[in-house]
Design a protein around this motif. Structure first.
Motif, mmCIF file in Angstrom:
data_model
loop_
_atom_site.group_PDB
_atom_site.id
_atom_site.type_symbol
_atom_site.label_atom_id
_atom_site.label_comp_id
_atom_site.label_asym_id
_atom_site.label_seq_id
_atom_site.Cartn_x
_atom_site.Cartn_y
_atom_site.Cartn_z
ATOM 1 N N TRP A 213 -5.696 9.808 16.348
ATOM 2 C CA TRP A 213 -6.377 8.537 16.116
ATOM 3 C C TRP A 213 -5.719 7.750 14.992
ATOM 4 N N LEU A 214 -5.108 8.443 14.033
ATOM 5 C CA LEU A 214 -4.402 7.729 12.971
ATOM 6 C C LEU A 214 -3.157 7.037 13.511
ATOM 7 N N GLU A 215 -2.438 7.712 14.401
ATOM 8 C CA GLU A 215 -1.278 7.077 15.023
ATOM 9 C C GLU A 215 -1.732 5.903 15.901
ATOM 10 N N ALA B 60 3.913 11.580 20.521
ATOM 11 C CA ALA B 60 5.235 12.080 20.874
ATOM 12 C C ALA B 60 6.015 12.448 19.625
ATOM 13 N N GLY B 61 6.266 13.744 19.457
ATOM 14 C CA GLY B 61 7.033 14.235 18.325
ATOM 15 C C GLY B 61 6.272 14.269 17.020
ATOM 16 N N ALA B 62 5.015 13.796 17.017
ATOM 17 C CA ALA B 62 4.278 13.709 15.753
ATOM 18 C C ALA B 62 4.030 15.073 15.146
ATOM 19 N N ALA B 63 3.793 16.090 15.989
ATOM 20 C CA ALA B 63 3.472 17.412 15.453
ATOM 21 C C ALA B 63 4.657 18.044 14.750
ATOM 22 N N LEU B 64 5.866 17.552 15.041
ATOM 23 C CA LEU B 64 7.038 18.106 14.369
ATOM 24 C C LEU B 64 7.297 17.419 13.035
ATOM 25 N N GLY B 65 6.733 16.248 12.866
ATOM 26 C CA GLY B 65 6.881 15.569 11.587
ATOM 27 C C GLY B 65 5.718 15.940 10.703
ATOM 28 N N ALA B 66 5.899 16.946 9.851
ATOM 29 C CA ALA B 66 4.775 17.528 9.122
ATOM 30 C C ALA B 66 4.108 16.509 8.213
ATOM 31 N N ILE C 280 0.863 -1.182 0.000
ATOM 32 C CA ILE C 280 0.000 0.000 0.000
ATOM 33 C C ILE C 280 0.892 1.222 0.000
ATOM 34 N N ILE C 281 0.647 2.143 -0.916
ATOM 35 C CA ILE C 281 1.386 3.406 -0.922
ATOM 36 C C ILE C 281 0.440 4.504 -0.454
ATOM 37 N N GLY C 282 0.792 5.144 0.657
ATOM 38 C CA GLY C 282 -0.009 6.228 1.219
ATOM 39 C C GLY C 282 -0.428 5.933 2.647
ATOM 40 N N GLY C 283 -0.036 6.810 3.589
ATOM 41 C CA GLY C 283 -0.315 6.594 5.002
ATOM 42 C C GLY C 283 -1.347 7.540 5.559
ATOM 43 N N GLY C 284 -2.346 7.887 4.752
ATOM 44 C CA GLY C 284 -3.463 8.667 5.260
ATOM 45 C C GLY C 284 -4.575 7.750 5.747
ATOM 46 N N LEU D 215 2.938 -1.143 4.216
ATOM 47 C CA LEU D 215 2.465 0.197 3.882
ATOM 48 C C LEU D 215 3.651 1.148 3.820
ATOM 49 N N PHE D 216 3.731 1.936 2.763
ATOM 50 C CA PHE D 216 4.817 2.894 2.564
ATOM 51 C C PHE D 216 4.271 4.319 2.691
ATOM 52 N N GLU D 217 4.881 5.116 3.552
ATOM 53 C CA GLU D 217 4.516 6.521 3.715
ATOM 54 C C GLU D 217 5.786 7.356 3.551
ATOM 55 N N ARG D 218 5.757 8.303 2.613
ATOM 56 C CA ARG D 218 6.967 9.056 2.302
ATOM 57 C C ARG D 218 7.372 10.021 3.407
ATOM 58 N N LYS D 219 6.442 10.383 4.306
ATOM 59 C CA LYS D 219 6.761 11.304 5.398
ATOM 60 C C LYS D 219 6.985 10.527 6.690
ATOM 61 N N SER D 220 7.538 11.212 7.670
ATOM 62 C CA SER D 220 7.785 10.544 8.951
ATOM 63 C C SER D 220 6.525 10.424 9.788
ATOM 64 N N SER D 221 5.496 11.205 9.467
ATOM 65 C CA SER D 221 4.243 11.150 10.210
ATOM 66 C C SER D 221 3.112 10.735 9.276
#
Length: 575
Positions: A264-266, A446-452, A10-14, A39-45
């Motif tokens: 909730w996604l995390e 934890a730290g999620a808000a910094l990973g845009a 799966i590509i996309g972590g939304g 699942l592959f997500e290009r961003k850290s969050s």
């Protein structure tokens, strides 16, 4: 029978990508083969068009205690749901222990012109505070506007549900017809809602035009899937299916996510990747952008990085925006016809972009502070030909501070989230800084808000003054007639491809599509419904084997029918 694992990428972590993994894991035992999901997500969050930021509003002072930095959170994109019309989401959140985090928001709205000539507030659900009767929408024009809103809503939704119109029947077509022949267009709704209307009243067409230009068109222009060429040319079904889901139910149950949507996604990600979780194994790889080469034998995914790591899969599901999908895909021998078909379908989906900004610039709000509401929608001039998506939220109201004493008693300054087409609409000095989540925030954040999340990383260059600010860039597919046609065509493609794979045909492209653009307006409930539908297609045609999916879907249909039967009288909440 093939006993090797079926490897699904799966590509996309939304919402779409994560819910696909959730349903595949939940019902994977129904498959003839063991399933493995990556699942592959290009961003850290995680998040897609959901991003939660934490901001510092100053020092909080309590009696006998030193001042401490007081952090609040805000959602820059996706920010609330209507549980009354979201059975898939309700079921999922209950299972992962997140349902209790959904809190009632203050469901109010303001419609205003900058010069003060128009000022209307939708205060039906304003339970604390003051409402000025001279501006209250339910009382305007002796209550006649509120009655007409109920009739317009019922008539438009009935017309959409009747299937007598095509995606080419526009919002303009509907309102033109209502103004020209009110009785013909609205009398059935009046009878159903037991409302008496003087159809011979000469002021009736004028009232309908007033509602068109001071309520409906501004509100439609504040929907994220709006057409920047103006709301009049959009398909009628686009905004009114959105209304049905976001404002429907008896009554609606509008909620915000405590600590933000990304929480909730995390939490969902942690739920499906837990080491003790039963069912197929799910691996989520963050910060990795991949390209995929498709062949009739399977999929090879290659990292877009110096290391160029590789993964092999039997099936790929794209859970990205339509315009992001094809640049990541290479079609091998025997798939050129599929490539041309998909280029045609995905090419119909048009995108606009907007910025979500957390700030303290009150100049964005109505000139009269007594009109400030949860959602503030500026009325545009009728001569405007460009309608970029925009809306301004009072976050304190959205998070219902009046019902949350620890916030309400703190005497905090008001802060806002605005959706704008240009970052320069908000003064830099008024933008709030982005901070890490505080120690008492949920561990999953934890730290999620910094990973845009969002797409700010796609901008070519960001000036240093903006780097630390609480904003992001979003992309929105325009829900025009072409997009609705693309949704129907991608559904036929998905069904045909899944059926041929299930029947063992050779030469089948190992590619399916999810993502918000594939169903309706891409609300969270619609993303989950699309994911459940795809999993049902994959695990075998007879959906009766997936009773929880079938029951959730039928429950959603029953709720939707009930919301239509009940209508929106006397006034639709948060129009």
């Amino acid at each position: 029978m093939d006993h090797t694992p079926l490897r699904i990428a799966i590509i996309g972590g939304g919402v779409s990508g994560l819910s696909l993994a959730y349903y595949l894991q939940k019902f994977g035992s129904e498959a003839a083969r063991q399933i493995e999901i990556t699942l592959f997500e290009r961003k850290s969050s995680l998040g897609g068009n959901a991003e939660t930021v934490w901001v510092d509003l100053g020092n909080r002072r309590l009696p006998g205690k030193p001042g401490t930095p007081y952090r609040r959170w805000a959602d820059l994109g996706v920010n609330d749901v209507n549980l009354a019309t979201s059975p898939h989401l309700r079921t999922l959140l209950a299972e992962i222990g997140e349902l209790e985090r959904l809190k009632p928001l203050e469901n109010t709205a303001s419609y205003f012109s900058r010069d003060g000539s128009v000022a209307l507030t939708d205060d039906r659900e304003l339970f604390r505070g003051a409402s000025d009767p001279s501006h209250e929408l339910s009382l305007a024009d002796g209550g006649r506007l509120a009655v007409l809103i109920a009739l317009l809503h019922r008539s438009a939704i009935d017309l959409v549900e009747s299937r007598r119109i095509t995606p080419r029947y526009t919002v303009d077509d509907f309102f033109d017809a209502c103004a020209a022949a009110p009785a013909e267009m609205l009398s059935a709704a009046a009878n159903a809602l037991n409302v008496d209307i003087d159809w011979e009243d000469p002021a009736l067409p004028e009232r309908l035009e007033r509602l068109r230009h001071t309520v409906y068109y501004p509100r439609i222009s504040a929907m994220y899937f709006t057409d920047d060429r103006g709301p009049g040319g959009m398909p009628l079904q686009a905004p009114f299916e959105y209304y049905r889901l976001q404002e429907g139910g008896s009554p609606p149950d509008r909620r915000y996510f405590e600590h933000g949507v990304q929480h909730w996604l995390e939490a969902l990600a942690a739920h499906i990747t837990g080491p003790l979780k039963q069912g197929p194994r799910v691996e989520i790889l963050r910060g990795i952008e991949v390209e995929a080469r498709l062949s009739t034998q399977g999929v090879t995914l290659t990292e877009r990085a110096p290391g160029e790591r590789r993964w092999e899969a039997d099936l790929l599901i794209m859970a990205t925006h339509a315009e992001d999908a094809l640049p990541l895909l290479t079609f091998g021998d025997g798939l050129s016809e599929t490539q041309r078909e998909l280029q045609h379908i995905l090419g119909k989906v048009r995108y606009t972009r907007s910025f979500g900004v957390c700030h303290t610039s009150a100049t964005r709000l109505p000139p009269n502070p007594n009109l400030w509401r949860t959602r503030n929608i500026e009325i545009r001039g009728r001569e405007d030909t460009f309608h970029p998506y925009r809306i301004d939220y009072v976050v304190n109201r959205h998070q219902n501070d009046a019902e949350t004493p620890c916030y309400d008693r703190a005497g905090l300054p008001q802060f806002f989230v605005s959706l704008v087409d240009d970052l320069n609409r908000i003064p830099r000095s008024e933008m709030l800084d982005r901070h890490a989540s505080p120690p008492d925030a949920p561990a999953s954040l934890a730290g999620a808000a910094l990973g845009a999340a969002g797409y700010r990383d796609r901008l070519p260059a960001i000036e240093s003054a903006l780097e630390a600010k609480a904003w992001t860039l979003f992309k929105h597919n325009v829900l025009d007639a072409e997009c609705l046609e693309a949704q129907a065509e991608i559904e036929r493609y998905n069904q045909r491809t899944a059926r041929r794979r299930y029947e063992g045909h050779r030469g089948v492209c190992p590619l399916l599509f999810a993502g918000g653009w594939t169903r309706g307006a891409g609300l969270q409930e619609q993303c989950l419904k699309q994911s459940a539908h795809l999993v049902a297609l994959l695990l075998a045609a007879p959906e009766r084997r997936l009773n929880p999916l079938r029951l959730a879907a039928s429950g959603g249909q029953a709720r939707q029918r009930h919301s239509q039967a009940s209508g929106f009288a006397p006034l639709p909440a948060s129009l």
